[in-house]
Design a protein around this motif. Structure first.
Motif, PDB file in Angstrom:
ATOM      1  N   TYR A 189      52.796  53.405   3.235  1.00 32.47           N
ATOM      2  CA  TYR A 189      52.643  53.484   1.783  1.00 32.47           C
ATOM      3  C   TYR A 189      53.908  54.050   1.131  1.00 32.47           C
ATOM      4  CZ  TYR A 189      47.704  52.804   2.959  1.00 32.47           C
ATOM      5  OH  TYR A 189      46.512  52.305   3.449  1.00 32.47           O
ATOM      6  N   PHE A 190      54.587  54.969   1.809  1.00 36.37           N
ATOM      7  CA  PHE A 190      55.850  55.500   1.288  1.00 36.37           C
ATOM      8  C   PHE A 190      56.912  54.409   1.245  1.00 36.37           C
ATOM      9  CE2 PHE A 190      59.973  57.649   2.491  1.00 36.37           C
ATOM     10  CZ  PHE A 190      60.278  58.092   1.203  1.00 36.37           C
ATOM     11  N   ILE A 191      57.020  53.638   2.316  1.00 41.43           N
ATOM     12  CA  ILE A 191      57.989  52.543   2.359  1.00 41.43           C
ATOM     13  C   ILE A 191      57.712  51.548   1.234  1.00 41.43           C
ATOM     14  CG2 ILE A 191      58.723  50.528   3.712  1.00 41.43           C
ATOM     15  CD1 ILE A 191      58.400  52.270   6.225  1.00 41.43           C
ATOM     16  N   GLU A 192      56.452  51.270   1.013  1.00 38.67           N
ATOM     17  CA  GLU A 192      56.094  50.342  -0.063  1.00 38.67           C
ATOM     18  C   GLU A 192      56.458  50.915  -1.430  1.00 38.67           C
ATOM     19  OE1 GLU A 192      52.375  48.011   2.139  1.00 38.67           O
ATOM     20  OE2 GLU A 192      51.942  49.624   0.709  1.00 38.67           O
ATOM     21  N   LYS A 193      56.315  52.232  -1.600  1.00 41.46           N
ATOM     22  CA  LYS A 193      56.716  52.870  -2.852  1.00 41.46           C
ATOM     23  C   LYS A 193      58.232  52.776  -3.070  1.00 41.46           C
ATOM     24  CE  LYS A 193      53.538  54.799  -5.523  1.00 41.46           C
ATOM     25  NZ  LYS A 193      53.529  56.241  -5.771  1.00 41.46           N
ATOM     26  N   LEU A 194      58.973  52.674  -1.978  1.00 44.79           N
ATOM     27  CA  LEU A 194      60.425  52.499  -2.076  1.00 44.79           C
ATOM     28  C   LEU A 194      60.799  51.060  -2.413  1.00 44.79           C
ATOM     29  CD1 LEU A 194      61.643  54.621   0.996  1.00 44.79           C
ATOM     30  CD2 LEU A 194      61.823  55.232  -1.432  1.00 44.79           C
ATOM     31  N   GLY A 195      59.777  50.190  -2.498  1.00 41.54           N
ATOM     32  CA  GLY A 195      60.032  48.798  -2.824  1.00 41.54           C
ATOM     33  C   GLY A 195      60.343  47.929  -1.623  1.00 41.54           C
ATOM     34  N   LYS A 196      60.036  48.430  -0.440  1.00 43.01           N
ATOM     35  CA  LYS A 196      60.290  47.680   0.796  1.00 43.01           C
ATOM     36  C   LYS A 196      58.951  47.291   1.432  1.00 43.01           C
ATOM     37  CE  LYS A 196      63.969  47.350   2.101  1.00 43.01           C
ATOM     38  NZ  LYS A 196      65.067  46.418   1.781  1.00 43.01           N
ATOM     39  N   LYS A 197      59.033  46.423   2.418  1.00 39.94           N
ATOM     40  CA  LYS A 197      57.832  45.982   3.125  1.00 39.94           C
ATOM     41  C   LYS A 197      57.893  46.426   4.585  1.00 39.94           C
ATOM     42  CE  LYS A 197      56.777  41.928   0.281  1.00 39.94           C
ATOM     43  NZ  LYS A 197      56.533  40.457   0.272  1.00 39.94           N
ATOM     44  N   ALA A 198      56.724  46.689   5.136  1.00 43.41           N
ATOM     45  CA  ALA A 198      56.624  47.074   6.551  1.00 43.41           C
ATOM     46  C   ALA A 198      55.287  46.605   7.092  1.00 43.41           C
ATOM     47  CB  ALA A 198      56.763  48.585   6.710  1.00 43.41           C
ATOM     48  N   THR A 199      55.186  46.563   8.412  1.00 43.61           N
ATOM     49  CA  THR A 199      53.947  46.189   9.092  1.00 43.61           C
ATOM     50  C   THR A 199      53.649  47.205  10.181  1.00 43.61           C
ATOM     51  OG1 THR A 199      54.464  43.850   8.727  1.00 43.61           O
ATOM     52  CG2 THR A 199      52.725  44.356  10.307  1.00 43.61           C
ATOM     53  N   ILE A 200      52.385  47.619  10.264  1.00 48.35           N
ATOM     54  CA  ILE A 200      51.969  48.529  11.335  1.00 48.35           C
ATOM     55  C   ILE A 200      51.466  47.706  12.509  1.00 48.35           C
ATOM     56  CG2 ILE A 200      50.397  50.380  12.001  1.00 48.35           C
ATOM     57  CD1 ILE A 200      50.238  51.196   9.067  1.00 48.35           C
ATOM     58  N   CYS A 201      51.997  47.978  13.700  1.00 51.92           N
ATOM     59  CA  CYS A 201      51.547  47.338  14.941  1.00 51.92           C
ATOM     60  C   CYS A 201      51.125  48.439  15.914  1.00 51.92           C
ATOM     61  CB  CYS A 201      52.650  46.490  15.564  1.00 51.92           C
ATOM     62  SG  CYS A 201      53.157  45.065  14.584  1.00 51.92           S
ATOM     63  N   HIS A 202      49.855  48.506  16.216  1.00 47.75           N
ATOM     64  CA  HIS A 202      49.337  49.485  17.160  1.00 47.75           C
ATOM     65  C   HIS A 202      48.842  48.784  18.417  1.00 47.75           C
ATOM     66  CE1 HIS A 202      48.464  53.089  14.259  1.00 47.75           C
ATOM     67  NE2 HIS A 202      49.735  52.761  14.318  1.00 47.75           N
ATOM     68  N   PRO A 203      48.846  49.490  19.550  1.00 50.79           N
ATOM     69  CA  PRO A 203      48.385  48.863  20.798  1.00 50.79           C
ATOM     70  C   PRO A 203      46.907  48.483  20.788  1.00 50.79           C
ATOM     71  CG  PRO A 203      49.706  50.811  21.251  1.00 50.79           C
ATOM     72  CD  PRO A 203      49.428  50.823  19.783  1.00 50.79           C
ATOM     73  N   ASP A 204      46.058  49.373  20.247  1.00 51.67           N
ATOM     74  CA  ASP A 204      44.617  49.128  20.327  1.00 51.67           C
ATOM     75  C   ASP A 204      43.903  49.770  19.149  1.00 51.67           C
ATOM     76  OD1 ASP A 204      45.080  51.727  21.085  1.00 51.67           O
ATOM     77  OD2 ASP A 204      44.053  51.614  23.006  1.00 51.67           O
ATOM     78  N   LYS A 205      42.609  49.557  19.100  1.00 50.62           N
ATOM     79  CA  LYS A 205      41.795  49.993  17.974  1.00 50.62           C
ATOM     80  C   LYS A 205      41.605  51.502  17.972  1.00 50.62           C
ATOM     81  CE  LYS A 205      37.276  49.008  15.866  1.00 50.62           C
ATOM     82  NZ  LYS A 205      35.967  48.318  16.053  1.00 50.62           N
ATOM     83  N   ALA A 206      41.527  52.046  16.785  1.00 51.20           N
ATOM     84  CA  ALA A 206      41.243  53.471  16.623  1.00 51.20           C
ATOM     85  C   ALA A 206      39.748  53.728  16.766  1.00 51.20           C
ATOM     86  CB  ALA A 206      41.729  53.941  15.254  1.00 51.20           C
TER      87      ALA A 206
END
Length: 334
Positions: A38-55
């Motif tokens: 969300y911070f990166i998005e506030k900076l006007g950039k895009k990102a993607t979260i990739c996690h190994p498995d489900k929480a």
């Protein structure tokens, strides 16, 4: 340029940012990942979260729809790693912590990597490392990133809520000795940003299922064993016992802390039989009762002094016997 300004500059210059965290996600890995996103998005950039498995299910009151899982979408995750020009490594200090499939992608990625973590002895695979073992959580470090890069004005409820969750869960509701005056200063900044802390506590604590409570009741009444000579308590749960109570990921996460609340107990060990191995959680009280070396030297694990993890490929009975054999080497007699 301070390291956080350097990280912000890397964010600003990147086009394809991937955020990763360790396998078997917990509140801090989920919280720091979402807060950073969300911070990166506030900076006007895009990102993607990739996690190994489900929480664990009890964390799914957060909006985790932006998290892509390796175990569910390996092709999508592989493509994102191949296209990435910046990878964040949050809440882990070694590539094997993301699981074998994602580890290959991480080690083969040629782009710049940034580690933000609070565990001991980080590997040097990233180009930029923020490693602060005395800090309460990776989520606290993300708040430091936001502030020290000069963007505290961007901190709002959306960014702050998962970060508060991460600090809350990784400090055992602020009871661990990793909580420092700075931790409370950071929490104050989160509250000032609009975070409704009482709702986070409610959503985290007041969502037990009947089967989870029955499993915990069984564990405490039938499986708790206390070694009074050392004031160490152990709970062991076989795959059959877990299945009997319809075990879901995360159902036993609070057991070690529950056992540790018993008067006089200085260390609690809980292990469960899952995926063909014993997964072990170690918790303890006080600087004089560390458990990280017990985990590291005997159970292929490690972590913080008072909160560590490990594993065993022995049977339930054999693992229990091994624990009883080695515990005298790490704890003095009562």
């Amino acid at each position: 340029m301070n390291i956080y300004k350097q990280i912000e500059a890397e964010i600003q210059s990147a086009s394809n940012i991937v955020i990763t965290a360790h396998k078997s996600a917990d509140g801090d890995s989920i919280g720091s990942s979402l807060g950073l996103l969300y911070f990166i998005e506030k900076l006007g950039k895009k990102a993607t979260i990739c996690h190994p498995d489900k929480a664990p299910d009890f964390l799914y009151w957060l909006d985790t729809s932006s998290i892509i899982l390796m175990e569910e979408s390996p092709k999508a995750v592989t493509s994102l790693f191949e296209e990435a020009d910046l990878i964040f490594c949050l809440d882990y200090n070694a590539t094997n912590r993301v699981g074998p499939e994602m580890q290959v992608l991480l080690e083969e990625a040629t782009c710049k990597k940034i580690m933000i973590d609070h565990h001991l002895n980080p590997e040097d695979f990233p180009e930029i490392i923020v490693s602060e073992p005395t800090v309460s959580s990776t989520s606290e470090l993300i708040v430091e990133l936001i502030e020290q890069s000069g963007h505290l004005n961007l901190l709002d409820e959306k960014i702050g809520t998962p970060l508060y969750l991460g600090i809350l869960t990784d400090t055992g509701s602020f009871r661990f000795n990793s909580v420092k005056p700075r931790t409370h200063e950071v929490l104050a900044k989160l509250l000032n940003s609009g975070v409704e802390h009482h709702l986070i506590h409610e959503k985290l604590s007041d969502n037990n299922t009947e089967s989870r409570l029955r499993l915990q009741g069984f564990a405490m009444s039938e499986k708790l064993e206390i070694l009074y000579d050392y004031n160490v308590a152990i709970i062991s749960l076989s795959k059959e016992e877990l299945a009997k109570y319809n075990y879901k990921k995360g159902d036993t996460d609070s057991l070690a802390n529950l056992v540790l609340s018993i008067k006089g107990i200085k260390a609690a060990i809980v292990f469960t039989e899952r995926d063909g191995i014993m997964k072990i959680s170690f918790r303890s009280k006080g600087a004089e009762n560390p458990v990280n070396m017990l985990a590291k030297e005997n159970f292929n694990g490690g972590g913080h002094a008072n909160a560590s993890g490990g594993m065993s490929d022995l049977s339930v009975t054999e693992t229990l016997e091994k624990l009883k054999e080695v515990i005298p080497n790490y704890f003095s007699k009562a």
